[in-house]
Design a protein around this motif. Structure first.
Motif, PDB file in Angstrom:
ATOM      1  N   GLN A   1       0.712  -1.085   0.085  1.00  0.00           N
ATOM      2  CA  GLN A   1      -0.035  -0.123  -0.350  1.00  0.00           C
ATOM      3  C   GLN A   1       0.810   1.371  -0.062  1.00  0.00           C
ATOM      4  O   GLN A   1       1.589   1.430   0.915  1.00  0.00           O
ATOM      5  N   ASP A   2       0.749   2.225  -0.989  1.00  0.00           N
ATOM      6  CA  ASP A   2       1.472   3.380  -1.081  1.00  0.00           C
ATOM      7  C   ASP A   2       2.790   3.316  -1.067  1.00  0.00           C
ATOM      8  O   ASP A   2       3.699   3.973  -0.314  1.00  0.00           O
ATOM      9  N   ASN A   3       3.034   2.431  -1.767  1.00  0.00           N
ATOM     10  CA  ASN A   3       4.815   2.304  -1.892  1.00  0.00           C
ATOM     11  C   ASN A   3       5.549   3.311  -2.113  1.00  0.00           C
ATOM     12  O   ASN A   3       5.203   3.994  -3.095  1.00  0.00           O
ATOM     13  N   THR A   4       6.650   3.652  -1.311  1.00  0.00           N
ATOM     14  CA  THR A   4       7.279   4.904  -1.227  1.00  0.00           C
ATOM     15  C   THR A   4       8.546   4.889  -2.217  1.00  0.00           C
ATOM     16  O   THR A   4       9.363   5.993  -2.357  1.00  0.00           O
ATOM     17  N   SER A   5       8.838   3.764  -2.980  1.00  0.00           N
ATOM     18  CA  SER A   5       9.936   3.693  -3.806  1.00  0.00           C
ATOM     19  C   SER A   5       9.667   4.801  -4.991  1.00  0.00           C
ATOM     20  O   SER A   5       8.432   5.087  -5.514  1.00  0.00           O
ATOM     21  N   THR A   6      10.858   5.288  -5.214  1.00  0.00           N
ATOM     22  CA  THR A   6      10.720   6.177  -6.559  1.00  0.00           C
ATOM     23  C   THR A   6      10.359   5.597  -7.605  1.00  0.00           C
ATOM     24  O   THR A   6      10.171   6.494  -8.650  1.00  0.00           O
ATOM     25  N   GLU A   7      10.205   4.545  -7.818  1.00  0.00           N
ATOM     26  CA  GLU A   7       9.706   3.636  -9.154  1.00  0.00           C
ATOM     27  C   GLU A   7       8.054   3.479  -8.973  1.00  0.00           C
ATOM     28  O   GLU A   7       7.728   3.644  -9.712  1.00  0.00           O
ATOM     29  N   CYS A   8       7.542   3.965  -8.077  1.00  0.00           N
ATOM     30  CA  CYS A   8       6.069   3.850  -7.765  1.00  0.00           C
ATOM     31  C   CYS A   8       5.657   5.498  -7.760  1.00  0.00           C
ATOM     32  O   CYS A   8       6.431   6.466  -7.096  1.00  0.00           O
ATOM     33  N   THR A   9       4.335   5.477  -7.483  1.00  0.00           N
ATOM     34  CA  THR A   9       3.901   7.019  -7.521  1.00  0.00           C
ATOM     35  C   THR A   9       4.287   7.760  -6.350  1.00  0.00           C
ATOM     36  O   THR A   9       4.597   8.887  -6.423  1.00  0.00           O
ATOM     37  N   VAL A  10       4.063   7.434  -5.149  1.00  0.00           N
ATOM     38  CA  VAL A  10       4.198   8.203  -3.952  1.00  0.00           C
ATOM     39  C   VAL A  10       5.584   8.494  -3.801  1.00  0.00           C
ATOM     40  O   VAL A  10       5.877   9.772  -3.329  1.00  0.00           O
ATOM     41  N   GLY A  11       6.590   7.627  -4.348  1.00  0.00           N
ATOM     42  CA  GLY A  11       7.974   8.063  -4.188  1.00  0.00           C
ATOM     43  C   GLY A  11       8.385   8.916  -5.381  1.00  0.00           C
ATOM     44  O   GLY A  11       9.323   9.995  -5.248  1.00  0.00           O
ATOM     45  N   ASP A  12       7.479   8.843  -6.629  1.00  0.00           N
ATOM     46  CA  ASP A  12       8.036   9.564  -7.681  1.00  0.00           C
ATOM     47  C   ASP A  12       7.570  11.045  -7.706  1.00  0.00           C
ATOM     48  O   ASP A  12       7.946  11.946  -8.338  1.00  0.00           O
ATOM     49  N   VAL A  13       6.251  11.185  -7.225  1.00  0.00           N
ATOM     50  CA  VAL A  13       5.385  12.189  -7.111  1.00  0.00           C
ATOM     51  C   VAL A  13       5.485  12.772  -5.663  1.00  0.00           C
ATOM     52  O   VAL A  13       4.125  12.215  -4.969  1.00  0.00           O
ATOM     53  N   PRO A  14       6.403  13.118  -4.920  1.00  0.00           N
ATOM     54  CA  PRO A  14       6.171  13.213  -3.493  1.00  0.00           C
ATOM     55  C   PRO A  14       5.273  14.562  -3.071  1.00  0.00           C
ATOM     56  O   PRO A  14       4.962  14.781  -1.912  1.00  0.00           O
ATOM     57  N   ASN A  15       5.201  15.236  -3.856  1.00  0.00           N
ATOM     58  CA  ASN A  15       4.332  16.456  -3.580  1.00  0.00           C
ATOM     59  C   ASN A  15       3.655  16.961  -4.990  1.00  0.00           C
ATOM     60  O   ASN A  15       4.034  16.675  -6.026  1.00  0.00           O
ATOM     61  N   ILE A  16       2.545  17.916  -4.828  1.00  0.00           N
ATOM     62  CA  ILE A  16       1.775  18.203  -5.782  1.00  0.00           C
ATOM     63  C   ILE A  16       2.585  19.270  -7.050  1.00  0.00           C
ATOM     64  O   ILE A  16       2.480  19.365  -8.139  1.00  0.00           O
ATOM     65  N   PHE A  17       3.618  19.774  -6.342  1.00  0.00           N
ATOM     66  CA  PHE A  17       4.591  20.341  -7.196  1.00  0.00           C
ATOM     67  C   PHE A  17       5.724  19.903  -8.149  1.00  0.00           C
ATOM     68  O   PHE A  17       5.900  20.436  -8.925  1.00  0.00           O
ATOM     69  N   GLU A  18       5.793  18.485  -7.729  1.00  0.00           N
ATOM     70  CA  GLU A  18       6.578  17.785  -8.561  1.00  0.00           C
ATOM     71  C   GLU A  18       5.874  16.902  -9.589  1.00  0.00           C
ATOM     72  O   GLU A  18       6.420  15.949 -10.173  1.00  0.00           O
ATOM     73  N   GLY A  19       4.363  16.995  -9.681  1.00  0.00           N
ATOM     74  CA  GLY A  19       3.741  16.290 -10.384  1.00  0.00           C
ATOM     75  C   GLY A  19       3.280  16.902 -11.839  1.00  0.00           C
ATOM     76  O   GLY A  19       3.786  18.128 -12.103  1.00  0.00           O
ATOM     77  N   ASP A  20       2.649  16.501 -12.526  1.00  0.00           N
ATOM     78  CA  ASP A  20       2.161  16.827 -13.814  1.00  0.00           C
ATOM     79  C   ASP A  20       0.848  16.586 -14.364  1.00  0.00           C
ATOM     80  O   ASP A  20       0.627  15.431 -14.665  1.00  0.00           O
ATOM     81  N   THR A  21       0.004  17.426 -14.288  1.00  0.00           N
ATOM     82  CA  THR A  21      -1.468  17.115 -14.437  1.00  0.00           C
ATOM     83  C   THR A  21      -1.682  16.667 -15.906  1.00  0.00           C
ATOM     84  O   THR A  21      -2.777  15.967 -16.245  1.00  0.00           O
ATOM     85  N   SER A  22      -0.784  16.939 -17.077  1.00  0.00           N
ATOM     86  CA  SER A  22      -1.021  16.416 -18.141  1.00  0.00           C
ATOM     87  C   SER A  22      -0.961  15.133 -18.273  1.00  0.00           C
ATOM     88  O   SER A  22      -1.380  14.186 -19.457  1.00  0.00           O
ATOM     89  N   ASP A  23      -0.214  14.445 -17.254  1.00  0.00           N
ATOM     90  CA  ASP A  23      -0.041  12.832 -17.262  1.00  0.00           C
ATOM     91  C   ASP A  23      -1.290  12.192 -16.876  1.00  0.00           C
ATOM     92  O   ASP A  23      -1.392  10.858 -16.905  1.00  0.00           O
ATOM     93  N   HIS A  24      -2.288  12.935 -16.144  1.00  0.00           N
ATOM     94  CA  HIS A  24      -3.462  12.179 -15.844  1.00  0.00           C
ATOM     95  C   HIS A  24      -4.345  11.491 -16.760  1.00  0.00           C
ATOM     96  O   HIS A  24      -4.745  10.510 -16.527  1.00  0.00           O
ATOM     97  N   ASP A  25      -4.389  11.974 -18.083  1.00  0.00           N
ATOM     98  CA  ASP A  25      -5.319  11.413 -18.918  1.00  0.00           C
ATOM     99  C   ASP A  25      -4.455  10.226 -19.705  1.00  0.00           C
ATOM    100  O   ASP A  25      -5.151   9.714 -20.585  1.00  0.00           O
ATOM    101  N   GLY A  26      -3.256  10.146 -19.547  1.00  0.00           N
ATOM    102  CA  GLY A  26      -2.428   9.007 -20.176  1.00  0.00           C
ATOM    103  C   GLY A  26      -1.252   9.719 -21.218  1.00  0.00           C
ATOM    104  O   GLY A  26      -0.932  10.718 -20.807  1.00  0.00           O
TER     105      GLY A  26
END
Length: 300
Positions: A266-291
């Motif tokens: 659950q909520d795997n924090t490895s950087t290969e997984c989402t929680v680790g790869d996107v630790p906060n909303i500022f490091e995310g990209d909304t354009s990835d949401h739709d694929g």
């Protein structure tokens, strides 16, 4: 659009990343596995089914929605509904090629699902005992997502029961993207409580956190779930864990090199997984949401 309070909630929730002991983290990384091309391709029909949920009900009930419908050309629709505003679009039918009943829920645009998922007024609530009989009161879900699922629950149950009977079906697969994935997960809990003698599977794309730790544990114990996250999509990291939310197991993460990996726990924090790869909303990209999810970009 975010209110000041919901934006603060989003930031605090997304910035909060649970620390994991180094030994546990090493173990998680070692057990992350890459999916083969053949394994990835098995998701493609269901990705199209999830994408098709964005189409008007008048076209899904006649299976005349263009390229999305053509991707699963042998599908036999049973029912559809929703208005795309107060009630998300949905449809139910049977896929001969996949040998399963399909239940699909429409998602929503990224800004709206962020707001819905992080609004401080959307609290964790006990599941409705009429819809979810026998489920412990400790199992709680996001009130907004639960309310959306309740709007279509009985209509979908009736359509699924009818489809099972008509096609002598032995399997049901519930799919959705974004808000649709949240509703699909709740349907994945709901439907087996009212239907026996068939197997159930849920496949969600860009799934936000839906419930508390007890909810995640219940899902792990009772559901066959895959939730697929694309690159730096921020939706899967909200609502924040500091609010008491937790993801169930079953994550598949599409990395920047387009490799799909299975992330255990659950909520795997490895950087290969989402929680680790996107630790906060500022490091995310909304354009990835739709694929794209393999070759499929969500939307009709």
């Amino acid at each position: 659009m975010f209110s000041k309070r919901s934006l603060l909630t989003a930031v605090l929730g997304a910035l909060t990343v649970d620390a994991a002991p180094a030994l546990v983290e090493v173990s998680r990384r070692q057990s992350i596995t890459a999916l083969s091309t053949a394994q990835i391709s098995t998701f493609r029909p269901f990705s199209y089914f999830a994408s098709t949920a964005y189409c008007q009900p008048s076209t899904t009930v006649t299976w005349s929605c263009g390229a999305n419908c053509a991707a699963n050309a042998d599908f036999i629709p049973t029912a559809s509904g929703g208005d795309g505003s107060s009630v998300q679009f949905w449809y139910v039918g049977f896929s001969p090629s996949q040998n399963t009943v399909i239940v699909a829920h429409q998602g929503t645009d990224t800004s709206k699902i962020e707001a819905d998922a992080t609004d401080a007024d959307a609290f964790l609530e006990t599941l409705n005992t009429s819809l979810f009989p026998g489920v412990s009161s400790s199992v709680k879900a996001h009130s907004g997502f639960a309310n959306e699922q309740a709007k279509t629950a009985t209509a979908i149950l009736s359509a699924v029961q009818s489809t099972i009977k008509t096609h002598s079906a032995t399997a049901v697969t519930v799919v959705g993207h974004s808000l649709g994935a949240a509703i699909a997960l709740l349907d994945g809990v709901y439907l087996p409580l009212h239907i026996s003698g068939v197997s159930f599977k849920t496949i969600g794309y860009g799934l936000p956190r839906v419930g508390n730790q007890a909810f995640a544990d219940y899902v792990d114990s009772h559901l066959d779930l895959s939730h697929i996250n694309n690159k730096e999509d921020i939706v899967p990291i909200v609502p924040g864990r500091f609010l008491g939310y937790a993801h169930p197991s079953g994550e598949v993460h599409i990395m920047d090199n387009n490799q799909w990996v299975s992330c255990p726990g659950q909520d795997n924090t490895s950087t290969e997984c989402t929680v680790g790869d996107v630790p906060n909303i500022f490091e995310g990209d909304t354009s990835d949401h739709d694929g794209p999810y393999d070759t499929v970009t969500m939307g009709c």
